[in-house]
Design a protein around this motif. Structure first.
Motif, short mmCIF file in Angstrom:
data_model
loop_
_atom_site.label_atom_id
_atom_site.label_comp_id
_atom_site.label_asym_id
_atom_site.label_seq_id
_atom_site.Cartn_x
_atom_site.Cartn_y
_atom_site.Cartn_z
N THR A 14 -8.32 -39.49 -23.91
CA THR A 14 -9.71 -39.08 -23.68
C THR A 14 -9.90 -38.50 -22.28
N ASN A 31 -19.06 -34.86 -26.01
CA ASN A 31 -19.22 -36.07 -26.81
C ASN A 31 -17.91 -36.54 -27.44
N THR A 47 -15.07 -38.81 -28.59
CA THR A 47 -14.90 -40.22 -28.94
C THR A 47 -13.48 -40.41 -29.45
N ARG A 53 -10.57 -43.65 -31.00
CA ARG A 53 -10.37 -45.02 -31.43
C ARG A 53 -9.03 -45.14 -32.15
N ILE A 93 -9.29 -38.99 -32.67
CA ILE A 93 -10.17 -38.46 -31.62
C ILE A 93 -11.16 -37.52 -32.22
#
Length: 141
Positions: A109, A125, A127, A129, A141
């Motif tokens: 990120t 924006n 994100t 995980r 991503i």
């Protein structure tokens, strides 16, 4: 030292409706493949440079307008359409081992926005995980 290919999937996907649509199959010479909805088009640098007329004119215009460098992406899966923004998923292949975990999520990120800026794109924006994909943990991503 063992070398493992890693695939980084980056994109903005918006799935409408409840189920997966029937689609096409993409197989890459680097050893990965996926099935995609019919209204999504896999784009590669080689296909764009070739005389392949299968790439719709709107997508060629979108690539040019957004300065997308397909030589730095294995494949970009783009939803066919027109407009300023088209949903897309980009596959980048990096020939090194990448552990799947929170430290990798944090590193990616931080690095991905820099790499995309160098290609003329801006990520907003972002994100990321770790989640299961096809029975294996993956960085999404």
């Amino acid at each position: 030292m063992r070398t493992v290919r890693r695939f980084v999937l980056v994109g903005a996907l918006v799935w409408a409706g409840g189920g997966a649509a029937a689609g096409g199959q993409y197989t890459d010479p680097q050893g990965f493949s996926f099935t995609h909805p019919d209204d999504w088009v896999p784009l590669t640098g080689a296909a764009l440079k070739g005389t392949n007329q299968a790439i719709p004119r709107e997508l060629r215009d979108w690539i040019a307008r957004n300065n997308v460098d397909l030589d730095r992406i294995a494949v970009s899966l783009v939803r066919d359409g027109s407009g300023e923004f088209l949903e897309n998923l980009n596959v980048v292949v990096d020939n090194q081992e990448m552990p799947v975990g929170d430290a990798t999520v944090k590193k990616l990120t931080e690095l991905l926005p820099q790499q995309y800026r160098s290609m003329g794109a801006t990520i907003e924006n972002l994100t990321a995980r770790v989640q299961p994909v096809a029975g294996r943990d993956a960085v999404v991503i």
